[in-house]
Design an enzyme around this catalytic site. Structure first.
Site, mmCIF file in Angstrom:
data_model
loop_
_atom_site.group_PDB
_atom_site.id
_atom_site.type_symbol
_atom_site.label_atom_id
_atom_site.label_comp_id
_atom_site.label_asym_id
_atom_site.label_seq_id
_atom_site.Cartn_x
_atom_site.Cartn_y
_atom_site.Cartn_z
ATOM 1 N N ARG A 58 53.969 25.395 47.463
ATOM 2 C CA ARG A 58 54.145 26.653 48.199
ATOM 3 C C ARG A 58 54.450 26.381 49.674
ATOM 4 N NH1 ARG A 58 49.175 30.172 47.051
ATOM 5 N NH2 ARG A 58 50.277 31.638 48.383
ATOM 6 N N GLN A 90 47.478 38.977 54.739
ATOM 7 C CA GLN A 90 46.824 38.239 53.656
ATOM 8 C C GLN A 90 47.698 37.030 53.305
ATOM 9 O OE1 GLN A 90 44.993 41.125 50.532
ATOM 10 N NE2 GLN A 90 46.814 42.138 51.313
ATOM 11 N N ASN A 91 48.905 37.015 53.827
ATOM 12 C CA ASN A 91 49.856 35.962 53.473
ATOM 13 C C ASN A 91 49.519 34.661 54.195
ATOM 14 O OD1 ASN A 91 51.098 37.945 51.988
ATOM 15 N ND2 ASN A 91 52.660 38.368 53.535
ATOM 16 N N ASP A 93 51.986 32.304 54.462
ATOM 17 C CA ASP A 93 53.241 31.769 55.012
ATOM 18 C C ASP A 93 53.296 32.093 56.504
ATOM 19 O OD1 ASP A 93 54.429 34.637 53.400
ATOM 20 O OD2 ASP A 93 54.595 34.412 55.566
ATOM 21 N N HIS A 108 43.470 35.119 55.239
ATOM 22 C CA HIS A 108 43.278 34.236 54.081
ATOM 23 C C HIS A 108 43.772 32.820 54.351
ATOM 24 C CE1 HIS A 108 43.045 37.907 51.187
ATOM 25 N NE2 HIS A 108 41.923 37.681 51.820
ATOM 26 N N CYS A 135 42.672 12.526 57.822
ATOM 27 C CA CYS A 135 42.369 13.511 58.864
ATOM 28 C C CYS A 135 42.858 12.987 60.223
ATOM 29 C CB CYS A 135 40.852 13.743 58.940
ATOM 30 S SG CYS A 135 40.369 14.750 60.360
ATOM 31 N N GLY A 175 53.176 46.048 51.278
ATOM 32 C CA GLY A 175 53.446 44.977 50.313
ATOM 33 C C GLY A 175 52.213 44.318 49.746
ATOM 34 N N SER A 177 49.035 44.754 46.627
ATOM 35 C CA SER A 177 48.669 45.477 45.399
ATOM 36 C C SER A 177 47.320 46.163 45.519
ATOM 37 C CB SER A 177 48.615 44.480 44.232
ATOM 38 O OG SER A 177 47.626 43.490 44.506
HETATM 39 C C1 BV8 Z 1 34.984 37.283 49.196
HETATM 40 C C2 BV8 Z 1 44.729 32.830 49.470
HETATM 41 C C3 BV8 Z 1 32.676 37.086 49.527
HETATM 42 C C4 BV8 Z 1 45.050 32.026 48.287
HETATM 43 C C5 BV8 Z 1 43.852 34.830 48.512
HETATM 44 C C6 BV8 Z 1 34.381 43.358 45.749
HETATM 45 C C7 BV8 Z 1 34.096 43.190 47.089
HETATM 46 C C8 BV8 Z 1 34.271 41.956 47.707
HETATM 47 C C9 BV8 Z 1 34.763 40.872 46.966
HETATM 48 C C10 BV8 Z 1 35.052 41.055 45.631
HETATM 49 C C11 BV8 Z 1 34.869 42.283 45.021
HETATM 50 N N1 BV8 Z 1 35.214 42.138 43.734
HETATM 51 C C12 BV8 Z 1 35.623 40.881 43.510
HETATM 52 C C13 BV8 Z 1 35.528 40.199 44.644
HETATM 53 C C14 BV8 Z 1 35.863 38.802 44.807
HETATM 54 C C15 BV8 Z 1 37.318 38.566 45.198
HETATM 55 C C16 BV8 Z 1 38.268 39.594 44.679
HETATM 56 O O1 BV8 Z 1 38.619 40.552 45.372
HETATM 57 N N2 BV8 Z 1 38.726 39.366 43.451
HETATM 58 C C17 BV8 Z 1 39.728 40.218 42.863
HETATM 59 C C18 BV8 Z 1 40.668 39.390 41.978
HETATM 60 C C19 BV8 Z 1 39.009 41.296 42.056
HETATM 61 N N3 BV8 Z 1 37.427 38.491 46.631
HETATM 62 C C20 BV8 Z 1 37.160 37.303 47.216
HETATM 63 O O2 BV8 Z 1 36.768 36.327 46.603
HETATM 64 C C21 BV8 Z 1 37.326 37.234 48.729
HETATM 65 N N4 BV8 Z 1 36.132 36.659 49.267
HETATM 66 O O3 BV8 Z 1 34.851 38.379 48.718
HETATM 67 O O4 BV8 Z 1 33.967 36.541 49.707
HETATM 68 C C22 BV8 Z 1 31.775 36.348 50.416
HETATM 69 C C23 BV8 Z 1 30.862 37.070 51.146
HETATM 70 C C24 BV8 Z 1 30.000 36.394 51.991
HETATM 71 C C25 BV8 Z 1 30.095 35.015 52.096
HETATM 72 C C26 BV8 Z 1 31.041 34.302 51.356
HETATM 73 C C27 BV8 Z 1 31.897 34.961 50.503
HETATM 74 C C28 BV8 Z 1 38.442 36.279 49.148
HETATM 75 C C29 BV8 Z 1 39.750 36.737 48.624
HETATM 76 C C30 BV8 Z 1 40.854 35.841 49.191
HETATM 77 C C31 BV8 Z 1 41.465 35.025 48.074
HETATM 78 N N5 BV8 Z 1 42.646 34.349 48.596
HETATM 79 N N6 BV8 Z 1 44.878 34.205 49.062
HETATM 80 C C32 BV8 Z 1 46.522 31.835 48.207
HETATM 81 O O5 BV8 Z 1 47.299 32.540 48.891
HETATM 82 O O6 BV8 Z 1 46.881 30.958 47.414
HETATM 83 S S1 BV8 Z 1 44.139 36.286 47.733
HETATM 84 C C33 BV8 Z 1 45.772 36.490 47.309
HETATM 85 O O7 BV8 Z 1 45.852 37.693 46.547
HETATM 86 C C34 BV8 Z 1 46.689 36.770 48.452
HETATM 87 O O8 BV8 Z 1 46.408 36.068 49.609
HETATM 88 C C35 BV8 Z 1 46.540 38.226 48.688
HETATM 89 O O9 BV8 Z 1 45.601 38.409 49.687
HETATM 90 C C36 BV8 Z 1 45.857 38.736 47.472
HETATM 91 C C37 BV8 Z 1 46.482 39.989 46.979
HETATM 92 O O10 BV8 Z 1 47.773 39.685 46.715
HETATM 93 P P1 BV8 Z 1 48.920 40.608 47.352
HETATM 94 O O11 BV8 Z 1 49.260 40.056 48.686
HETATM 95 O O12 BV8 Z 1 48.554 42.042 47.296
HETATM 96 O O13 BV8 Z 1 50.066 40.283 46.347
HETATM 97 P P2 BV8 Z 1 50.252 40.907 44.896
HETATM 98 O O14 BV8 Z 1 51.219 40.061 44.159
HETATM 99 O O15 BV8 Z 1 48.919 41.209 44.288
HETATM 100 O O16 BV8 Z 1 50.935 42.316 45.209
HETATM 101 C C38 BV8 Z 1 52.202 42.353 45.824
HETATM 102 C C39 BV8 Z 1 52.537 43.794 46.062
HETATM 103 O O17 BV8 Z 1 53.792 43.840 46.723
HETATM 104 C C40 BV8 Z 1 52.683 44.586 44.770
HETATM 105 O O18 BV8 Z 1 51.991 45.814 44.897
HETATM 106 C C41 BV8 Z 1 54.193 44.829 44.650
HETATM 107 O O19 BV8 Z 1 54.477 46.104 44.100
HETATM 108 C C42 BV8 Z 1 54.619 44.783 46.090
HETATM 109 N N7 BV8 Z 1 56.003 44.309 46.268
HETATM 110 C C43 BV8 Z 1 56.673 43.371 45.546
HETATM 111 N N8 BV8 Z 1 57.927 43.227 46.060
HETATM 112 C C44 BV8 Z 1 58.018 44.063 47.112
HETATM 113 C C45 BV8 Z 1 56.806 44.752 47.257
HETATM 114 N N9 BV8 Z 1 56.600 45.673 48.206
HETATM 115 C C46 BV8 Z 1 57.623 45.921 49.051
HETATM 116 N N10 BV8 Z 1 58.819 45.302 48.989
HETATM 117 C C47 BV8 Z 1 59.051 44.379 48.034
HETATM 118 N N11 BV8 Z 1 60.258 43.781 47.977
#
Ligand code: BV8
Length: 233
Positions: A58, A90-91, A93, A108, A135, A175, A177
């Site tokens: 990536r 959240q990106n 890049d 993130h 490192c 952008g 979800s």
């Molecule tokens: C945490 C880095 C706690 C990695 C990422 C409830 C409350 C709190 C937490 C949770 C909860 N329930 C569950 C959780 C845990 C979890 C979570 O949310 N899980 C989900 C799956 C249910 N959350 C976590 O673990 C977070 N940490 O809660 O810590 C804590 C507390 C105290 C102490 C310690 C810990 C951490 C989450 C971060 C994970 N890392 N990214 C990497 O990049 O490889 S997340 C990753 O997915 C991305 O970074 C991004 O942030 C996230 C969502 O993705 P999107 O950016 O939305 O992309 P997606 O593909 O989903 O959607 C794209 C959208 O664009 C679509 O809607 C599409 O229609 C649209 N689109 C497409 N093309 C276009 C467009 N729009 C416009 N134009 C276009 N052309």
């Protein structure tokens, strides 16, 4: 308008038209893995080579693409805005920076950053992390991990984000979800504060019902249109 405090949240959808994969589109699976399965500390402990391979690929891809009109429009808005302006992405890049955004934070983490598990330092990182990274600070080898917030890890700068949300007049989500927390909950913090809320996305997100207004279509079309309106209103 040109004044008032704005907080903007972006997700993978704003970089899609630059050529970067989103997470949850059909093609968003990585070699058959769900992101949640490769982007966790457990996955890294279990199979560091697989996780490094995921991020090395990536990081390379992100360096081969260019910002699009949506990134550039947000930089224009910031440059001409009189009120507070914070861009939370959240990106991982660097397309917002390369388009000229300044008041920006990566909640993130970033592909172009490394984090040494031996000394705890973070530093810029360009190429692959494997094989045998070392490192630049403490020279330990094989101890540098991607400086990425994985599932189960605390996102960066949450206090700064929450402080901005508590005093914003307008919250715009572009952008994303609305699948991942705590980012997906920001709209509710903004609403509680009495801010207006706008979602700009290809199609309705999982949090769509929380937004006052929606503009659905490609970011490279909808964001420049919205910014032009904001700067002429
Ligand atoms: C945490 C880095 C706690 C990695 C990422 C409830 C409350 C709190 C937490 C949770 C909860 N329930 C569950 C959780 C845990 C979890 C979570 O949310 N899980 C989900 C799956 C249910 N959350 C976590 O673990 C977070 N940490 O809660 O810590 C804590 C507390 C105290 C102490 C310690 C810990 C951490 C989450 C971060 C994970 N890392 N990214 C990497 O990049 O490889 S997340 C990753 O997915 C991305 O970074 C991004 O942030 C996230 C969502 O993705 P999107 O950016 O939305 O992309 P997606 O593909 O989903 O959607 C794209 C959208 O664009 C679509 O809607 C599409 O229609 C649209 N689109 C497409 N093309 C276009 C467009 N729009 C416009 N134009 C276009 N052309």
């Amino acid at each position: 308008m040109k004044s008032g405090n704005i907080v903007i949240l972006t997700g993978a959808g704003i970089s899609a038209e630059s050529g970067l994969q989103t997470f949850r589109a059909a093609d968003g699976l990585w070699e058959g893995h769900k992101v949640e399965d490769v982007a966790t500390p457990e996955a890294f402990a279990r199979d560091p080579a697989l996780v490094h391979q995921f991020y090395d690929a990536r990081r390379k891809r992100a360096g081969e693409v260019e910002p699009n009109e949506a990134h550039r429009a947000l930089a224009r808005l910031e440059a001409n805005w009189n009120g507070d302006f914070l861009l939370v992405t959240q990106n991982v890049d660097a397309l917002h920076e390369r388009a000229g955004s300044q008041n920006l934070l990566h909640m993130h983490g970033e592909l172009n950053s490394g984090w040494c598990l031996a000394c705890g330092e973070r530093f810029a990182w360009e190429g692959d992390m494997v094989p045998g990274n070392s490192c630049p600070n403490c020279h330990a080898s094989g101890m540098v991990r991607p400086d990425i917030v994985w599932f189960g890890e605390m996102p960066y700068e949450m206090e700064r984000i929450e402080a901005a949300l508590r005093k914003c007049d307008l919250f715009v989500s572009i952008g994303t979800s609305g699948a991942v927390y705590p980012a997906a909950g920001f709209v509710q913090t903004a609403k509680y504060r009495g801010a207006r809320t706008l979602e700009i996305n290809l199609d309705p997100s999982m949090g769509s019902l929380f937004f006052d207004a929606h503009r659905h279509g490609p970011a490279s079309v909808e964001v420049p249109k919205w910014v032009a309106e904001m700067l002429t209103a």
